[in-house]
Design a protein around this motif. Structure first.
Motif, short mmCIF file in Angstrom:
data_model
loop_
_atom_site.label_atom_id
_atom_site.label_comp_id
_atom_site.label_asym_id
_atom_site.label_seq_id
_atom_site.Cartn_x
_atom_site.Cartn_y
_atom_site.Cartn_z
N MET A 1 44.53 39.91 14.60
CA MET A 1 43.99 39.91 15.96
C MET A 1 45.11 39.67 16.96
O MET A 1 45.95 38.81 16.77
CB MET A 1 42.99 38.77 16.09
N PRO A 2 45.13 40.41 18.09
CA PRO A 2 46.15 40.15 19.11
C PRO A 2 46.02 38.74 19.66
O PRO A 2 44.96 38.15 19.67
CB PRO A 2 45.85 41.21 20.18
N SER A 3 47.12 38.21 20.12
CA SER A 3 47.11 36.85 20.64
C SER A 3 46.51 36.78 22.03
O SER A 3 46.34 37.79 22.70
CB SER A 3 48.54 36.32 20.68
N SER A 4 46.20 35.56 22.46
CA SER A 4 45.67 35.36 23.80
C SER A 4 46.74 35.62 24.84
O SER A 4 47.93 35.47 24.58
CB SER A 4 45.14 33.93 23.95
N ARG A 5 46.30 36.02 26.03
CA ARG A 5 47.21 36.28 27.13
C ARG A 5 47.69 34.96 27.70
O ARG A 5 46.95 33.99 27.80
CB ARG A 5 46.50 37.08 28.23
N SER A 6 48.93 34.91 28.08
CA SER A 6 49.49 33.72 28.71
C SER A 6 49.86 34.04 30.13
O SER A 6 50.11 35.19 30.47
CB SER A 6 50.72 33.24 27.94
N PRO A 7 49.88 33.04 31.02
CA PRO A 7 50.19 33.30 32.42
C PRO A 7 51.55 33.94 32.57
O PRO A 7 52.50 33.63 31.87
CB PRO A 7 50.17 31.90 33.05
N HIS A 403 41.88 36.80 25.94
CA HIS A 403 42.33 37.43 24.71
C HIS A 403 42.81 38.86 24.99
O HIS A 403 42.10 39.67 25.55
CB HIS A 403 41.19 37.45 23.68
N GLU A 404 44.03 39.14 24.58
CA GLU A 404 44.66 40.42 24.93
C GLU A 404 43.88 41.61 24.37
O GLU A 404 43.68 42.62 25.05
CB GLU A 404 46.10 40.45 24.40
N GLY A 405 43.44 41.52 23.13
CA GLY A 405 42.71 42.63 22.52
C GLY A 405 41.39 42.89 23.21
O GLY A 405 41.03 44.05 23.49
N LEU A 406 40.63 41.82 23.49
CA LEU A 406 39.36 41.99 24.19
C LEU A 406 39.59 42.48 25.60
O LEU A 406 38.85 43.35 26.11
CB LEU A 406 38.59 40.66 24.20
N ASP A 408 41.99 44.39 26.72
CA ASP A 408 42.33 45.81 26.74
C ASP A 408 41.11 46.68 26.43
O ASP A 408 40.94 47.75 27.03
CB ASP A 408 43.44 46.09 25.72
N ALA A 409 40.27 46.23 25.50
CA ALA A 409 39.07 47.00 25.17
C ALA A 409 38.11 47.06 26.35
O ALA A 409 37.54 48.12 26.66
CB ALA A 409 38.38 46.38 23.95
N VAL A 410 37.91 45.91 27.02
CA VAL A 410 37.01 45.88 28.18
C VAL A 410 37.60 46.71 29.33
O VAL A 410 36.87 47.42 30.03
CB VAL A 410 36.76 44.42 28.62
N ALA A 411 38.91 46.63 29.54
CA ALA A 411 39.55 47.42 30.60
C ALA A 411 39.30 48.90 30.39
O ALA A 411 39.00 49.64 31.35
CB ALA A 411 41.05 47.13 30.62
N ASN A 412 39.40 49.36 29.15
CA ASN A 412 39.14 50.77 28.85
C ASN A 412 37.69 51.14 29.12
O ASN A 412 37.39 52.19 29.72
CB ASN A 412 39.50 51.06 27.39
N PHE A 413 36.79 50.26 28.70
CA PHE A 413 35.35 50.50 28.94
C PHE A 413 35.05 50.57 30.43
O PHE A 413 34.32 51.46 30.89
CB PHE A 413 34.54 49.39 28.28
N LEU A 414 35.61 49.64 31.19
CA LEU A 414 35.31 49.58 32.62
C LEU A 414 35.84 50.78 33.38
O LEU A 414 35.25 51.22 34.38
CB LEU A 414 35.86 48.29 33.22
N GLU A 415 36.95 51.33 32.94
CA GLU A 415 37.48 52.53 33.59
C GLU A 415 36.47 53.66 33.54
O GLU A 415 36.23 54.36 34.54
CB GLU A 415 38.79 52.94 32.91
N HIS A 416 35.83 53.84 32.39
CA HIS A 416 34.82 54.89 32.24
C HIS A 416 33.52 54.51 32.98
O HIS A 416 32.87 55.37 33.58
CB HIS A 416 34.53 55.13 30.76
#
Length: 438
Positions: A1-7, A403-406, A408-416
């Protein structure tokens, strides 16, 4: 799983803000005086006993207030309007009644931005949540996907007015701070609270468009959805509104209004202000529980909440009630802003064709025209409102996901999703009931 995003980078946790202020988190709105909260929640307005509303001179004219809040006076933005749902009276009633508490999955985590003197110059209504109920911006699919991938979506930090799908400011600043700097500081503070609470994400829903744009620039993910609102084009009567419609739509509405009230003995009352009694709320609560239980399974609001609203906000409350043979049989609850009538809840104990449309949509238009209000927001969803003069309107939310993976997945969904919402609104607008003069 990708790691969490950090500031860092465009992450809003790294955003700067005013250096002479501090952030404070509240576990209850009782920890801040109502006047201090309301000064930033509805700058330029004073809410007195039982919801009597007056303009204050502190922020100048509405045009000057709009300038202070960083918006164009004629842009159509509602940031300078009085919004009853952002008031201390309304939000604290949700807590005091037990509707929005840790026990119901809405643990208050309100944020204050304070000067060294203790003066409140910014605020955010926020809740640490253990579920996604009562929000009207749906992220259940995100939660399920993250759970299947081994993550914990809850708790999450929700920036909203509980159980209330109505557009309004969520990042509350007054005239004592630069609007953009205040919003940036509050947005960064939310990310810090999210991280320290081990929450997965921040969700700010039913934002104004300008807030949505600012948060997007700070790295929040941008989401859109759709509601249907009625706009007052300077009408002096309901017939004046009908004159703007195509002939076929005009005739259909007149027919619906006749049929809604054709049953023997049905009459309609507007009840507001000092005329509202506990008997009216008893009747409405029966409608609310009956219809809400059948539609949602468990209504969110309890009887105590409506009593508190009556004590605190009677002048900002409108019950549209239908009576038959001396007994109330249906009702619609509305809240009155400075420029907007907000339709909230409906219920009935007798079914009559078109009575729902009459009480929720047509009577709301009648009231708005009679009181010079600019618009009616009739709540979530409902393409059936289009034929009744309510036009598709875009609503806005913004989301920070750790979470970086979540993310990115949500960002892709929201674009559509944004593109789909835009196309649907454009298509529906083509079917608006208004006349098209050549």
């Amino acid at each position: 799983m990708p790691s969490s995003r950090s500031p860092g980078g465009e992450d809003p946790a790294a955003a700067g803000g005013p250096e002479t202020v501090t952030l404070r988190i509240l576990s209850s709105l009782t920890a801040v005086p109502a006047a201090s909260w309301d000064r930033v929640a509805n700058p330029g307005w004073t809410l007195a006993d039982r919801g009597v509303l007056t303009r204050t001179s502190e922020c100048g004219s509405l045009r000057e207030l709009a300038g202070t809040l960083g918006i164009e006076p004629d842009s159509g933005e509602q940031e300078a309007d009085f919004n009853p749902f952002l008031s201390h009276a309304f939000l604290e009633a949700l807590e005091a009644s037990g509707c929005a508490t840790a026990e119901t999955g809405w643990q208050p985590r309100h944020m204050l931005l304070e000067e060294a003197t203790g003066s409140v110059i910014g605020a955010v209504p926020a809740y640490l949540k253990s579920h996604s109920q009562g929000e009207y911006v749906f992220d259940h699919g995100w939660a399920d996907a993250f759970y299947r991938a081994g993550g914990d979506y809850y708790p999450k930090l929700q920036v909203s007015v509980p159980f209330t799908p109505a557009t309004g400011r969520r990042f509350l600043t007054g005239p004592g701070i630069d609007r953009e700097a205040g919003l940036q500081a509050l947005a960064a503070g939310l990310v810090q609270v999210c991280q320290r609470s081990a929450a997965s994400s921040v969700h700010a829903t039913f934002l104004t468009r300008s807030e949505w744009e600012h948060l997007g620039a700070l790295g929040y993910l941008q989401r859109t959805d759709q509601q249907f609102h009625w706009e007052n084009r300077g009408y002096d009567s309901f017939d004046g509104f009908l004159d703007d419609l195509a002939s076929r739509k005009r005739k259909a509405i007149r027919k619906e209004r006749r049929e809604a009230l054709c049953a023997d003995g049905i009459s309609v009352e507007w009840v507001t202000g000092s005329d509202l009694t506990e008997a009216h709320w008893d009747a409405f609560f029966e409608f609310y529980m009956d219809t809400g239980s059948r539609k949602w399974g468990r209504p969110y609001l309890n009887r105590r909440f409506f009593s508190l609203v009556n004590e605190r906000l009677a002048e900002r409350t409108l019950l549209v009630l239908a009576k038959r043979h001396g007994r109330y049989i249906a009702g619609a609850l509305n809240f009155i802003g400075s420029h907007t009538l907000f339709g909230r809840n409906w219920g009935c104990i007798e079914h009559h064709p078109f009575l729902h449309f009459e009480l929720c949509y047509y009577q709301a238009i009648d009231f708005a025209i009679a009181h010079g209000l600019k618009r009616v927001e009739a709540g979530a969803q409902g393409a059936h409102k289009l034929a009744r003069g309510y036009l598709p309107t875009t609503t806005y939310s913004a989301h920070w996901i750790a979470h970086e993976g979540l993310h990115d997945a949500v960002a892709n969904f929201l674009e559509h999703e944004r593109l789909a919402v835009e196309r649907e609104n454009e298509a529906l607008a083509e079917h608006a009931p208004f006349r098209r003069d050549d």
